[in-house]
Write a protein that holds these residues in place. Sequence first.
Motif, mmCIF file in Angstrom:
data_model
loop_
_atom_site.group_PDB
_atom_site.id
_atom_site.type_symbol
_atom_site.label_atom_id
_atom_site.label_comp_id
_atom_site.label_asym_id
_atom_site.label_seq_id
_atom_site.Cartn_x
_atom_site.Cartn_y
_atom_site.Cartn_z
ATOM 1 N N SER A 130 23.222 13.692 51.985
ATOM 2 C CA SER A 130 22.292 14.800 51.734
ATOM 3 C C SER A 130 23.004 16.144 51.700
ATOM 4 O O SER A 130 22.500 17.100 51.126
ATOM 5 N N THR B 72 11.318 12.277 47.874
ATOM 6 C CA THR B 72 12.322 13.179 47.325
ATOM 7 C C THR B 72 13.680 12.832 47.921
ATOM 8 O O THR B 72 13.787 12.311 49.033
ATOM 9 N N LEU B 73 14.706 13.149 47.146
ATOM 10 C CA LEU B 73 16.053 12.736 47.520
ATOM 11 C C LEU B 73 16.678 13.608 48.602
ATOM 12 O O LEU B 73 17.652 13.209 49.233
ATOM 13 N N ASP B 74 16.115 14.798 48.821
ATOM 14 C CA ASP B 74 16.777 15.825 49.613
ATOM 15 C C ASP B 74 17.356 15.335 50.939
ATOM 16 O O ASP B 74 18.428 15.759 51.350
ATOM 17 N N TYR B 75 16.634 14.454 51.622
ATOM 18 C CA TYR B 75 17.006 14.132 52.996
ATOM 19 C C TYR B 75 17.769 12.828 53.139
ATOM 20 O O TYR B 75 18.089 12.415 54.263
ATOM 21 N N SER C 267 20.711 10.216 56.289
ATOM 22 C CA SER C 267 21.171 11.317 55.437
ATOM 23 C C SER C 267 22.656 11.207 55.114
ATOM 24 O O SER C 267 23.143 11.890 54.205
ATOM 25 N N ARG D 243 24.356 15.274 42.864
ATOM 26 C CA ARG D 243 22.907 15.272 43.017
ATOM 27 C C ARG D 243 22.331 16.602 42.585
ATOM 28 O O ARG D 243 22.967 17.647 42.731
ATOM 29 N N ASN E 194 18.961 18.251 43.463
ATOM 30 C CA ASN E 194 17.718 18.135 44.232
ATOM 31 C C ASN E 194 16.546 18.798 43.522
ATOM 32 O O ASN E 194 15.398 18.360 43.670
ATOM 33 N N ASN F 193 15.414 16.235 41.470
ATOM 34 C CA ASN F 193 15.227 14.976 42.194
ATOM 35 C C ASN F 193 15.986 13.822 41.536
ATOM 36 O O ASN F 193 15.449 12.721 41.339
ATOM 37 N N ASP G 242 25.981 16.464 50.326
ATOM 38 C CA ASP G 242 26.923 16.341 49.199
ATOM 39 C C ASP G 242 28.292 15.790 49.577
ATOM 40 O O ASP G 242 29.251 15.947 48.809
#
Length: 122
Positions: free
Chosen positions: A51, A26-29, A100, A70, A72, A75, A53
Motif C-alpha cells: 500500500s 478499493t486498493l488503497d489499503y 497492506s 499502482r 489509487n 483503483n 508502493d
Amino acid sequence: QLQASGGGLVQPGGSLRLSCTPSGFTLDYYAIGWFRQAPGKEREGVLCISSSDRITYYADSVKGRFTISRDNANNTVYLQMNSLKPEDTAVYHCARDRYSYCSDSVVEFDRWGQGTQVTVSS
C-alpha cells in the motif's frame, strides 16, 4: 473480486501492460500481487506492491524486465512487462493480500480474479 486485463499475443522482446481492477473494495489499503501459471506448471508469484508502493519481487527471472505500479485514483494496479520471453507465457492473475504489505505466503492472498492470457511467440 479482481479483474486482470491487457494480455495478448506478443513477439519475443515485446512489451505488454496488464491492469488489475477490483470490484467491491478499493486498493488503497492492500498489497496487490501478480501471479502466473503456465500450462503444466505450478502457479508462480511474480511481483507485489504494498500500500506504500514498496515492491517485492517473487520471481528473479523478471527482475530488470517487469515492474509494478499502482494508481489509487483509478483503483488500478499495473504490471508493465518488457523484453518478454517465450517462458513468460502464462495466465496472469492479480490477487489481494489481506495485509497492506506483501506477504511471503500465497495463503495470505484472499481475493483472486480470472486471469489474462499472455502468449509470447514469434
